[in-house]
Design a protein around this motif. Structure first.
Motif, PDB file in Angstrom:
ATOM      1  N   UNK A   1       0.838  -1.186   0.000  1.00  0.00           N
ATOM      2  CA  UNK A   1       0.000   0.000   0.000  1.00  0.00           C
ATOM      3  C   UNK A   1       0.880   1.245   0.000  1.00  0.00           C
ATOM      4  N   UNK A   2       0.715   2.135  -1.004  1.00  0.00           N
ATOM      5  CA  UNK A   2       1.585   3.300  -1.110  1.00  0.00           C
ATOM      6  C   UNK A   2       1.005   4.564  -0.487  1.00  0.00           C
ATOM      7  N   UNK A   3      -0.203   4.462   0.066  1.00  0.00           N
ATOM      8  CA  UNK A   3      -0.903   5.657   0.528  1.00  0.00           C
ATOM      9  C   UNK A   3      -0.447   6.132   1.889  1.00  0.00           C
ATOM     10  N   UNK A   4      -1.083   7.213   2.343  1.00  0.00           N
ATOM     11  CA  UNK A   4      -0.677   7.863   3.589  1.00  0.00           C
ATOM     12  C   UNK A   4      -1.735   7.755   4.696  1.00  0.00           C
ATOM     13  N   UNK A   5      -2.739   6.899   4.504  1.00  0.00           N
ATOM     14  CA  UNK A   5      -3.746   6.746   5.551  1.00  0.00           C
ATOM     15  C   UNK A   5      -3.105   6.176   6.815  1.00  0.00           C
ATOM     16  N   UNK A   6      -3.560   6.621   7.983  1.00  0.00           N
ATOM     17  CA  UNK A   6      -2.938   6.138   9.235  1.00  0.00           C
ATOM     18  C   UNK A   6      -3.271   4.674   9.478  1.00  0.00           C
TER      19      UNK A   6
ATOM     20  N   UNK B   1      -4.029 -14.871  12.754  1.00  0.00           N
ATOM     21  CA  UNK B   1      -4.339 -14.446  11.392  1.00  0.00           C
ATOM     22  C   UNK B   1      -3.041 -13.911  10.798  1.00  0.00           C
ATOM     23  N   UNK B   2      -2.619 -14.487   9.695  1.00  0.00           N
ATOM     24  CA  UNK B   2      -1.345 -14.122   9.087  1.00  0.00           C
ATOM     25  C   UNK B   2      -1.365 -12.675   8.594  1.00  0.00           C
ATOM     26  N   UNK B   3      -0.217 -12.009   8.554  1.00  0.00           N
ATOM     27  CA  UNK B   3      -0.160 -10.638   8.043  1.00  0.00           C
ATOM     28  C   UNK B   3      -0.699 -10.565   6.609  1.00  0.00           C
TER      29      UNK B   3
ATOM     30  N   UNK C   1      -1.568  -3.298  13.357  1.00  0.00           N
ATOM     31  CA  UNK C   1      -1.640  -2.663  12.046  1.00  0.00           C
ATOM     32  C   UNK C   1      -0.346  -1.889  11.857  1.00  0.00           C
ATOM     33  N   UNK C   2       0.410  -2.224  10.790  1.00  0.00           N
ATOM     34  CA  UNK C   2       1.731  -1.634  10.659  1.00  0.00           C
ATOM     35  C   UNK C   2       2.541  -1.951  11.901  1.00  0.00           C
ATOM     36  N   UNK C   3       3.208  -0.965  12.509  1.00  0.00           N
ATOM     37  CA  UNK C   3       3.987  -1.225  13.721  1.00  0.00           C
ATOM     38  C   UNK C   3       3.183  -1.074  15.011  1.00  0.00           C
ATOM     39  N   UNK C   4       1.916  -0.685  14.908  1.00  0.00           N
ATOM     40  CA  UNK C   4       1.101  -0.301  16.068  1.00  0.00           C
ATOM     41  C   UNK C   4       0.287  -1.489  16.568  1.00  0.00           C
TER      42      UNK C   4
ATOM     43  N   UNK D   1     -14.850   0.547  19.989  1.00  0.00           N
ATOM     44  CA  UNK D   1     -14.588   0.543  18.550  1.00  0.00           C
ATOM     45  C   UNK D   1     -13.107   0.766  18.298  1.00  0.00           C
ATOM     46  N   UNK D   2     -12.588   0.061  17.304  1.00  0.00           N
ATOM     47  CA  UNK D   2     -11.185   0.171  16.925  1.00  0.00           C
ATOM     48  C   UNK D   2     -11.127   0.372  15.400  1.00  0.00           C
ATOM     49  N   UNK D   3     -11.189   1.646  14.928  1.00  0.00           N
ATOM     50  CA  UNK D   3     -11.184   1.899  13.485  1.00  0.00           C
ATOM     51  C   UNK D   3      -9.757   1.954  12.936  1.00  0.00           C
ATOM     52  N   UNK D   4      -9.553   1.378  11.748  1.00  0.00           N
ATOM     53  CA  UNK D   4      -8.211   1.315  11.176  1.00  0.00           C
ATOM     54  C   UNK D   4      -8.278   1.302   9.661  1.00  0.00           C
ATOM     55  N   UNK D   5      -7.121   1.440   9.035  1.00  0.00           N
ATOM     56  CA  UNK D   5      -7.012   1.391   7.575  1.00  0.00           C
ATOM     57  C   UNK D   5      -6.748  -0.044   7.158  1.00  0.00           C
ATOM     58  N   UNK D   6      -7.708  -0.656   6.506  1.00  0.00           N
ATOM     59  CA  UNK D   6      -7.602  -2.054   6.111  1.00  0.00           C
ATOM     60  C   UNK D   6      -6.537  -2.283   5.047  1.00  0.00           C
ATOM     61  N   UNK D   7      -6.140  -1.227   4.325  1.00  0.00           N
ATOM     62  CA  UNK D   7      -5.116  -1.375   3.288  1.00  0.00           C
ATOM     63  C   UNK D   7      -3.723  -1.566   3.878  1.00  0.00           C
ATOM     64  N   UNK D   8      -3.526  -1.103   5.105  1.00  0.00           N
ATOM     65  CA  UNK D   8      -2.242  -1.296   5.768  1.00  0.00           C
ATOM     66  C   UNK D   8      -2.084  -2.765   6.178  1.00  0.00           C
ATOM     67  N   UNK D   9      -0.859  -3.260   6.174  1.00  0.00           N
ATOM     68  CA  UNK D   9      -0.614  -4.648   6.578  1.00  0.00           C
ATOM     69  C   UNK D   9      -1.019  -4.840   8.034  1.00  0.00           C
TER      70      UNK D   9
END
Length: 246
Positions: free
Chosen positions: A13-18, A116-118, A146-149, A158-166
């Protein structure tokens, strides 16, 4: 105009979403948190009444280890609605209808001792939200990265996140982890909502087709792209015709 990123194109994923979004900036997360017990009770009742609807994650059974230990039961999948399940969850459906841009809702089950695998999700056009329903343990035994977090799920939170991030998840406790997954399309992509859903549904069809018929992997890349395009156009034409989730 901003274009969504789709995993069908491959690559990181090349984007900048958190990795994670701030719940305070997303008022609809409070709607979920205020009603979590009602939705939990309906989803658990549905799971118990229709156990055949609880199935291993259907796109890739090897996504979890041990295999087939990540299971789902859907109400809606990218605006493709499971009406029989929805009818058994009337309050959940009423609550979700108050949130603009909901495209998917499902119960996610992670069995004891499972990982669940990355992996990356399908697109950055949605905010994916995990709502804790039954959380058997906290960190380090049960968690989500998600990522390093790394975060812990909490019941009713609720735990909202960017699904495109690993991202990856684990449940090393002795009991099942249950969460509700809700996808809400980002406001800037709402005018493209049916196209976003058609892209993702077409990608899912392609992945399942290639898994069931591995010889297709030998076909030239342009054949796969042409098939993907044809399926996407057909789904986009169909979505407005079905009885609406909303």
């Amino acid at each position: 105009m901003t274009r969504p990123w789709y995993n069908i194109l491959g690559g990181r994923y090349p984007g900048s979403e958190p990795c994670f979004y701030d719940s305070a900036a997303l008022p609809w997360t409070k709607v979920l948190e205020d009603n979590w017990e009602v939705m939990r009770d309906e989803l658990i009742a549905l799971m118990e009444a229709r156990p055949a609807q609880v199935r291993p994650y259907f796109i890739n059974h090897a996504m979890s280890f041990p295999p087939r230990q990540w299971k789902t039961m859907g109400l809606s999948f990218w605006r493709f609605t499971m009406h029989a399940n929805c009818r058994r969850c009337p309050e959940t459906m009423r609550i979700l209808k108050t949130i603009p841009g909901v495209t998917s809702c499902s119960l996610s089950i992670l069995e004891p001792g499972a990982n669940i695998n990355p992996h990356q999700g399908d697109t950055d056009a949605i905010i994916r939200c995990h709502l804790g329903l039954v959380i058997p343990a906290g960190l380090p035994d049960c968690g989500f990265q998600v990522g390093p977090d790394i975060r812990a799920w909490e019941q009713g939170k609720a735990l909202p996140f960017c699904d495109a991030q690993t991202h990856t998840a684990w449940n090393h406790s002795q009991a099942r982890r249950l969460i509700m997954i809700v996808d809400v399309i980002r406001p800037e992509f709402r005018p493209q909502q049916n196209w976003v859903c058609a892209h993702v549904l077409a990608s899912s069809v392609i992945q399942m087709t290639y898994q069931s018929a591995p010889f297709l992997n030998n076909w030239p890349g342009f054949v796969k792209r042409a098939l993907y395009s044809a399926i996407r156009i057909a789904i986009h034409a169909y979505l407005p015709l079905q009885r609406r989730f909303r």
